[in-house]
Design a protein around this motif. Structure first.
Motif, PDB file in Angstrom:
ATOM      1  N   PHE A 116      10.017   1.241   5.468  1.00 46.42           N
ATOM      2  CA  PHE A 116       9.364   1.501   6.241  1.00 46.42           C
ATOM      3  C   PHE A 116       8.013   2.758   5.828  1.00 46.42           C
ATOM      4  CE2 PHE A 116      12.331   0.448   9.663  1.00 46.42           C
ATOM      5  CZ  PHE A 116      11.793  -0.806  10.009  1.00 46.42           C
ATOM      6  N   ALA A 117       8.419   3.463   4.795  1.00 46.63           N
ATOM      7  CA  ALA A 117       7.491   4.212   4.196  1.00 46.63           C
ATOM      8  C   ALA A 117       6.388   3.568   3.687  1.00 46.63           C
ATOM      9  CB  ALA A 117       8.197   5.285   3.177  1.00 46.63           C
ATOM     10  N   GLY A 118       6.535   2.429   3.054  1.00 47.58           N
ATOM     11  CA  GLY A 118       5.476   1.682   2.482  1.00 47.58           C
ATOM     12  C   GLY A 118       4.798   0.962   3.519  1.00 47.58           C
ATOM     13  N   ALA A 119       5.468   0.621   4.724  1.00 50.43           N
ATOM     14  CA  ALA A 119       4.597   0.002   5.759  1.00 50.43           C
ATOM     15  C   ALA A 119       3.791   0.943   6.706  1.00 50.43           C
ATOM     16  CB  ALA A 119       5.795  -0.651   6.714  1.00 50.43           C
ATOM     17  N   LEU A 120       4.291   2.229   6.569  1.00 52.78           N
ATOM     18  CA  LEU A 120       3.471   3.238   7.328  1.00 52.78           C
ATOM     19  C   LEU A 120       2.160   3.520   6.344  1.00 52.78           C
ATOM     20  CD1 LEU A 120       3.002   5.662   9.273  1.00 52.78           C
ATOM     21  CD2 LEU A 120       4.672   7.008   7.947  1.00 52.78           C
ATOM     22  N   GLN A 121       2.428   3.516   5.020  1.00 53.03           N
ATOM     23  CA  GLN A 121       1.397   3.812   4.183  1.00 53.03           C
ATOM     24  C   GLN A 121       0.352   2.846   4.249  1.00 53.03           C
ATOM     25  OE1 GLN A 121       2.197   3.940   0.244  1.00 53.03           O
ATOM     26  NE2 GLN A 121       0.273   5.488  -0.438  1.00 53.03           N
ATOM     27  N   THR A 122       0.674   1.629   4.406  1.00 52.32           N
ATOM     28  CA  THR A 122      -0.183   0.257   4.778  1.00 52.32           C
ATOM     29  C   THR A 122      -1.015   0.678   6.177  1.00 52.32           C
ATOM     30  OG1 THR A 122       1.127  -1.170   3.373  1.00 52.32           O
ATOM     31  CG2 THR A 122      -0.474  -1.946   5.244  1.00 52.32           C
ATOM     32  N   CYS A 123      -0.429   0.964   7.288  1.00 49.38           N
ATOM     33  CA  CYS A 123      -0.807   1.349   8.506  1.00 49.38           C
ATOM     34  C   CYS A 123      -1.805   2.325   8.531  1.00 49.38           C
ATOM     35  CB  CYS A 123       0.240   1.559   9.571  1.00 49.38           C
ATOM     36  SG  CYS A 123       1.085   0.176   9.953  1.00 49.38           S
ATOM     37  N   ALA A 130      -3.924  -4.991   8.756  1.00 52.29           N
ATOM     38  CA  ALA A 130      -2.652  -5.210   7.880  1.00 52.29           C
ATOM     39  C   ALA A 130      -1.524  -4.534   8.354  1.00 52.29           C
ATOM     40  CB  ALA A 130      -3.145  -4.309   6.423  1.00 52.29           C
ATOM     41  N   CYS A 131      -1.530  -3.587   9.335  1.00 54.81           N
ATOM     42  CA  CYS A 131      -0.449  -2.808   9.734  1.00 54.81           C
ATOM     43  C   CYS A 131       0.762  -3.899  10.232  1.00 54.81           C
ATOM     44  CB  CYS A 131      -0.608  -1.995  10.979  1.00 54.81           C
ATOM     45  SG  CYS A 131       0.535  -0.923  11.429  1.00 54.81           S
ATOM     46  N   PRO A 132       0.375  -4.834  11.412  1.00 54.12           N
ATOM     47  CA  PRO A 132       1.367  -5.355  12.143  1.00 54.12           C
ATOM     48  C   PRO A 132       2.493  -6.339  10.889  1.00 54.12           C
ATOM     49  CG  PRO A 132      -0.406  -5.533  13.243  1.00 54.12           C
ATOM     50  CD  PRO A 132      -0.805  -4.981  11.984  1.00 54.12           C
TER      51      PRO A 132
END
Length: 208
Positions: A116-123, A130-132
């Motif tokens: 989730f940290a990587g996903a948050l960074q992407t967002c 890219a976020c969803p």
């Protein structure tokens, strides 16, 4: 060495499993032996004030386990939580602090496994388009693979301390929808990130 994330996961909130940790009275803690396990939201990363002997684990006396121990004075307090810890880290590097005399255990873990940290960074860095996808990939891991990993952690705690009260912690929302914050991401991205927290909390609650 623990893996480092560019951004922390989500904040920490009490979820379930027995009685709420912060609701336990000083009398109930008297004579008890408390062990705090988990990731950055148990270690206290983000406080900016860390215990020197903890090295890169970023443990802080301002973290909720340390504050609770200071307020309730258990007979012993083992602070094993480490920033960036996964379920595997909890099993291999933290469970040794738990034993038959342990009466209280708290743990927050699973977010690092899911990425989730990587996903948050992407967002934050790559925008709404890219976020969803990044968040959904993390949520897919949470629903398909995280349950078994959490079972291993919880079973390990129970096997080592069969009489202990175990308090399992979850991850709260990071964003207010329609609000302003340091990272100017869209409400669509904010909703996706908050939804990810709901997903992991649901899985953690179910396995607990």
């Amino acid at each position: 060495m623990k893996p480092r994330s560019a951004l922390p996961l989500f904040g920490t909130g009490l979820l379930l499993a027995g009685s709420p940790l912060l609701g336990a009275s000083p009398a109930s803690a008297a004579g008890g032996n408390y062990v705090a396990l988990g990731d950055s939201y148990s270690s206290g990363e983000g406080t900016g004030d860390y215990i020197g002997s903890a090295g890169s684990c970023d443990r802080s006396n301002h973290a909720h386990p340390a504050l609770w121990a200071a307020a309730n004075a258990p007979s012993s307090f083992a602070f094993a939580a480490c920033s960036g810890a996964t379920t595997t880290d909890a099993i291999n590097n933290q469970l040794s602090a738990v034993n038959g005399s342990t009466t209280l255990v708290s743990i927050s873990v699973g977010g690092k496994d899911a990425g989730f940290a990587g996903a948050l960074q992407t967002c934050v860095l790559n925008g709404t388009d890219a976020c969803p996808t990044a968040v959904n990939n993390a949520k897919s891991f949470v629903t398909s693979q995280l349950p078994g990993l959490l079972d291993q952690v919880h079973r390990g705690i129970r096997n080592r301390a069969p009489s202990a009260r175990v308090v399992v912690l979850g991850y709260p929302h990071l964003y207010k929808i329609g609000g302003s914050c340091a990272f100017g991401i869209s409400d669509t991205s904010r909703s996706a990130i908050n939804g990810a927290a709901d997903t992991i909390d649901s899985v953690v609650a179910d396995r607990a």
